[in-house]
Design a protein around this motif. Structure first.
Motif, short mmCIF file in Angstrom:
data_model
loop_
_atom_site.label_atom_id
_atom_site.label_comp_id
_atom_site.label_asym_id
_atom_site.label_seq_id
_atom_site.Cartn_x
_atom_site.Cartn_y
_atom_site.Cartn_z
N ARG A 1 8.22 28.30 90.16
CA ARG A 1 8.09 27.71 88.82
C ARG A 1 7.41 28.68 87.86
O ARG A 1 7.63 28.64 86.66
CB ARG A 1 7.27 26.41 88.87
N ARG A 2 6.59 29.56 88.40
CA ARG A 2 5.87 30.54 87.58
C ARG A 2 6.64 31.87 87.47
O ARG A 2 6.09 32.89 87.10
CB ARG A 2 4.49 30.79 88.15
N SER A 3 7.91 31.83 87.87
CA SER A 3 8.82 32.98 87.79
C SER A 3 8.47 34.12 88.73
O SER A 3 8.81 35.28 88.48
CB SER A 3 8.92 33.51 86.35
N VAL A 4 7.78 33.82 89.83
CA VAL A 4 7.50 34.82 90.85
C VAL A 4 8.69 34.88 91.79
O VAL A 4 9.15 33.85 92.28
CB VAL A 4 6.22 34.47 91.65
N GLU A 5 9.21 36.06 92.01
CA GLU A 5 10.31 36.23 92.96
C GLU A 5 9.73 36.29 94.36
O GLU A 5 9.10 37.27 94.73
CB GLU A 5 11.09 37.50 92.65
N ILE A 6 9.91 35.22 95.12
CA ILE A 6 9.35 35.12 96.46
C ILE A 6 10.47 34.85 97.45
O ILE A 6 11.41 34.11 97.14
CB ILE A 6 8.25 34.03 96.52
N GLY A 7 10.37 35.44 98.62
CA GLY A 7 11.37 35.24 99.66
C GLY A 7 11.32 33.83 100.23
O GLY A 7 10.37 33.07 99.99
N GLU A 8 12.33 33.49 100.98
CA GLU A 8 12.39 32.20 101.65
C GLU A 8 11.27 32.10 102.67
O GLU A 8 10.84 33.11 103.24
CB GLU A 8 13.73 32.04 102.37
#
Length: 85
Positions: free
Chosen positions: A33-40
Motif C-alpha cells: 500500500r505504501r508502494s514498496v516493491e516487495i517479493g511474495e
C-alpha cells in the motif's frame, strides 16, 4: 539507525537487515500500500528460516505460521536488501 550521512557505506552494500513482524501477510500488504516493491511471502520447506541459495524455498507463508519461518524481501531506496520475517 536510519538517516542521511549516518555511515559511509556505499548504496546497495548493506545486506541482512531484518524487519520482524507478527503477521507477514499484513506487513506485506501494508508495504505494498505504501508502494514498496516487495517479493511474495515464502518459506523454506526444510524448516530453516532461509538459505542464500534458495534451495527448498516454497511460495507462500509457512502453513503452520511458525515463528521466524516465513519471509519476504525488499530493497530500500538505496538498494540495500531487507528480510521481512
Amino acid at each position: 539507525m536510519f538517516g542521511s550521512n549516518v555511515i559511509g557505506a556505499a548504496p546497495a552494500s548493506a545486506r541482512g537487515h531484518y524487519l520482524v513482524v507478527a503477521d507477514i501477510e499484513a506487513a506485506r500488504a501494508d508495504l505494498l500500500r505504501r508502494s514498496v516493491e516487495i517479493g511474495e511471502a515464502c518459506h523454506d520447506a526444510g524448516g530453516v528460516f532461509h538459505r542464500s541459495d534458495g534451495e527448498n524455498r516454497v511460495s507462500g507463508a509457512q502453513p503452520e505460521r511458525k515463528s521466524y519461518a516465513s519471509f519476504a524481501t525488499f530493497s530500500d531506496p538505496h538498494r540495500n536488501r531487507w528480510f521481512v520475517q
